[in-house]
Write an enzyme that holds these catalytic residues in place. Sequence first.
Site, PDB file in Angstrom:
ATOM      1  N   GLU A  13       0.853  -1.180   0.000  1.00 49.59           N
ATOM      2  CA  GLU A  13       0.000   0.000   0.000  1.00 49.59           C
ATOM      3  C   GLU A  13       0.896   1.240   0.000  1.00 49.59           C
ATOM      4  OE1 GLU A  13      -2.727   0.453   3.285  1.00 49.59           O
ATOM      5  OE2 GLU A  13      -3.855   2.000   2.242  1.00 49.59           O
ATOM      6  N   GLY A  48       3.118   2.679  10.784  1.00 52.89           N
ATOM      7  CA  GLY A  48       2.819   1.899  11.980  1.00 52.89           C
ATOM      8  C   GLY A  48       2.662   0.422  11.703  1.00 52.89           C
ATOM      9  N   ALA A  49       1.768   0.095  10.784  1.00 52.82           N
ATOM     10  CA  ALA A  49       1.487  -1.302  10.502  1.00 52.82           C
ATOM     11  C   ALA A  49       0.644  -1.409   9.247  1.00 52.82           C
ATOM     12  CB  ALA A  49       0.739  -1.937  11.675  1.00 52.82           C
ATOM     13  N   MET A  50       0.500  -2.629   8.739  1.00 51.80           N
ATOM     14  CA  MET A  50      -0.199  -2.810   7.473  1.00 51.80           C
ATOM     15  C   MET A  50      -1.087  -4.038   7.520  1.00 51.80           C
ATOM     16  SD  MET A  50      -0.806  -1.670   4.509  1.00 51.80           S
ATOM     17  CE  MET A  50      -1.990  -2.527   3.494  1.00 51.80           C
ATOM     18  N   GLU A  51      -2.325  -3.854   7.069  1.00 56.64           N
ATOM     19  CA  GLU A  51      -3.393  -4.840   7.238  1.00 56.64           C
ATOM     20  C   GLU A  51      -3.447  -5.915   6.161  1.00 56.64           C
ATOM     21  OE1 GLU A  51      -3.916  -1.528   6.374  1.00 56.64           O
ATOM     22  OE2 GLU A  51      -5.548  -1.348   4.918  1.00 56.64           O
ATOM     23  N   ASN A  52      -2.351  -6.278   5.518  1.00 58.97           N
ATOM     24  CA  ASN A  52      -2.368  -7.316   4.479  1.00 58.97           C
ATOM     25  C   ASN A  52      -3.218  -8.511   4.905  1.00 58.97           C
ATOM     26  OD1 ASN A  52      -0.029  -5.846   3.300  1.00 58.97           O
ATOM     27  ND2 ASN A  52       0.984  -6.676   5.103  1.00 58.97           N
ATOM     28  N   HIS A  83      -9.454  -3.662  10.077  1.00 56.99           N
ATOM     29  CA  HIS A  83      -9.389  -3.495   8.623  1.00 56.99           C
ATOM     30  C   HIS A  83      -9.842  -4.760   7.878  1.00 56.99           C
ATOM     31  CE1 HIS A  83      -7.894   0.383   7.498  1.00 56.99           C
ATOM     32  NE2 HIS A  83      -6.720   0.281   8.070  1.00 56.99           N
ATOM     33  N   GLU A 109      -5.498  -2.652  12.760  1.00 52.61           N
ATOM     34  CA  GLU A 109      -5.205  -3.537  11.623  1.00 52.61           C
ATOM     35  C   GLU A 109      -6.177  -4.703  11.587  1.00 52.61           C
ATOM     36  OE1 GLU A 109      -3.339  -2.052   9.652  1.00 52.61           O
ATOM     37  OE2 GLU A 109      -2.463  -0.675  11.120  1.00 52.61           O
TER      38      GLU A 109
END
Length: 872
Positions: A130, A270-274, A310, A307
Amino acid sequence: MSSILSDTAPRFLADYRPADFTINTVNLTIHLDDTCSQVVSELTIERKGDVQQALQLNGEHLTLVSLVLDNQALSKDQYQINETLLIIPASSLPDRSHFTLIITTEINPQENTALEGLFKSGDAFCTQCEAEGFRRISYYLDRPDVMATFTTKVIADKNLYPYLLSNGNKVASGELSDNKHFVTWHDPFPKPCYLFALVAGNFDLLEDNFTTASGREVALEIFVDEGNLAKAEHAMTSLQKSMAWDEETFGLEYDLDIYMIVAVDFFNMGAMENKGLNVFNSKYVLADSHCATDSDYFNIEAVIAHEYFHNWTGNRVTCRDWFQLSLKEGLTVFRDQQFSAQMHSSAVTRIQNVRVLRSQQFAEDAGPMAHPIRPEKVLEMNNFYTLTVYEKGSEVIRMLHTLIGVDKFRQGMDLYFSRFDGMAVTCDDFINAMSDASGKDLAQFKLWYSQSGTPVIKAQEMFDSQTNIYTLTLLQQSPITKNQQNPQALHIPIKVELISDNNNEASQSELLELTQTEQSWQFSGFTSKPTLAMLADFSAPVKLIFDQNNTSLLTIMQQADNSFCRWDAGQKLLMSYLHQLTFDIDYTIPNELINAINDMLNSGGDRAFIAEQLSLPSFDEAASLMVDIDPIALTNAITTLATFIARGTQQQLLVSYKACQHEDLKDNAVANRALKNVCLSYLSLLPEYQYLVTQQYQQATNNDDILKENMTDSLAALTCSSKNNLDDLNEQLEHFENKWQQTTLVMDKWFALNASVVSEDVFTQLANLLEHPQFSLKNPNRARSLIGAFAMNNPKYFHCPTGRGYQFLADQIAKLNEINPQVASRLITPLIQFKSFAPAHQKLMKAELVKLQALTNLSNDLKEKLDAALND
Ligand code: TRP
Ligand code: ZN
């Protein structure tokens, strides 16, 4: 080789049109190698549009090896390739509507310091796609409305990379020659490529599980660097709480058999919701009481929740295009804020949300990059992961929640999922679902999505002592700017409380719906003029102009039913003194403030709430309410006011400090520490109490009983030392460094402390720290902890009248432009907001921006902001 390979023309929301092709399945085979990873991507493509249309796939920083279309290799004259696109003209495509394309490319993860696409974080491989990073992995239709089913085979060295992870479920694995192995993953949920993820490395694994409401067993796995297993417990508990909360609150269950989280040290955000495989900045995973503060614990829980949430608001229902980013982010921030409010004190959580909004989002919305929560023009999408899209976006959802109520809101969410599950949709689709479910006309409310700037509300009140009628008139105005010549009246929920003057009359609370430019309401039931407490719960993200005298503010502080109003009245009072002091540092602050603060300290209420009441508006919060700011006068005003309070209330501060220290009960240990450390920050301004700082540092950092050591207290003491440049500072910093040199996240705190020292020496210190063996601009957390902390937490020296602070920031940004444009672009924020400062500062800040604009290889990220700031 650092030339910037991306489009240089902005894109417009108004130009959106559906893609001519879509991709139904993706079969990836990725051979991992540090400098030359090979990606074989087998796509099944479907033509949606006209047969005349060429197939244009996005791709950047890729080396194309081969292209095979329906089993036929394409020769070089059958396609074109430039720095950002692979174009296969219609004449090279079959007439059939379905065909397959096999693309083989090579990439260099080692050199990828931008941390977009496939890169290395320490010894591990990981991805960040993203918003538009997948195009750095392979040629693709890199847009969120193209949704495909992914199967991913990862191949790598068995010893170096025992874990090979991707989205979905593991479907195959095995050994290969040359000491390699492979794992194949299949994700049954069609998804846009921005949700793709791959991780390979050697980790410690924390395993647990969760049984969903319908009885399905989900495996939960958290991957951390070796040796950090115990520090993942809090993240695991937070995940389980989040899963239960989403079931209870919204009836939403998790949908795969496995949920994985990987913590990495090199990460832009911060973080990623894959899907099924979240990648986290390790700062939002790792914690134990020795190395993490109470706010670290709070933030970890919030980001884990964010996350996780999401998965429904973002993944199951995603965005049609990136202009709709707030569809998933505003809504998901709202959901995580509701979650945090329920897990902790809702009053304190709300106050903290508002502080962020007022100090940072209001500034952004008043600056050159101001944009509606649904932007209309974008050059670099990474520049729009903003406080406006996230935090104001969440406020817009909250207003909707306030206007239609909790039950209708839930019905609206249910309708939204039943209509759009598995689809890529727009903000309008969301609002329409809410409107249909609630029966509420939200046509005017939609203007919140297209107008920018913080609306200003003016309140006027009148009490007619003949009729005993109280009239409240509200006027609204949104800012007029170059891009917004004629802002319309918005639909604004305003919660008010009218506090009666007489004991025998009830106070009244109302939700007012302001929809006109000017509107009045009448109230009866009072025999004398009541006191108005506006914006209960901060019911709308607006600035309020309403002159209330100190007596009214004190009434609200003591009597308002709404805790936000009580807190806010106190902040207004403090703000009025700060204002006076910026004009006249010798202004005599009335003693009623001392009484009010002593009352707060004695009130016996929630200590976390009292800590918030006692905390002065920060430099940024104060600045966002002022014009033509003289930053030095403001920092002096803050210190003067704090010292006045410390002098006047020292006895009570000391009593409270000691009480919190001794009654360190497990249940409210966090609240106790919060209040204790606010007391310490005041007391540390007075030489006779500075011994407390030394004492607390010792007890929290260097205790014979290691169980008594505590990072919150240790850091609070160090912050006092560094803010007041106390005698023990250097010794403490050295001790802290020696103690924590092996612990990356704590060393980030150490760098930040060094950058926050309020002393002229900070410049020498900064220069030394850039050369510190543990410093690297390639690690975003490190870069932010030194450079970001200086620019954000050290206003006195960042705004140094010589311009040295601005120059330091600009010099580092110039280096980061080549290394990591996203990080560079985030750090430039304080410089582009120059317009709110006094002319002498503006001039110095602008000079640095002009220098940056002249850089060769200027990234789109910086270019977009510099152009906006300098052409404004
Ligand atoms: N979608 C992520 C979130 O809000 C944020 C995100 C966007 C991100 N781009 C990123 C995270 C790049 C890391 C790197 O949860
Ligand atoms: Zn998000």
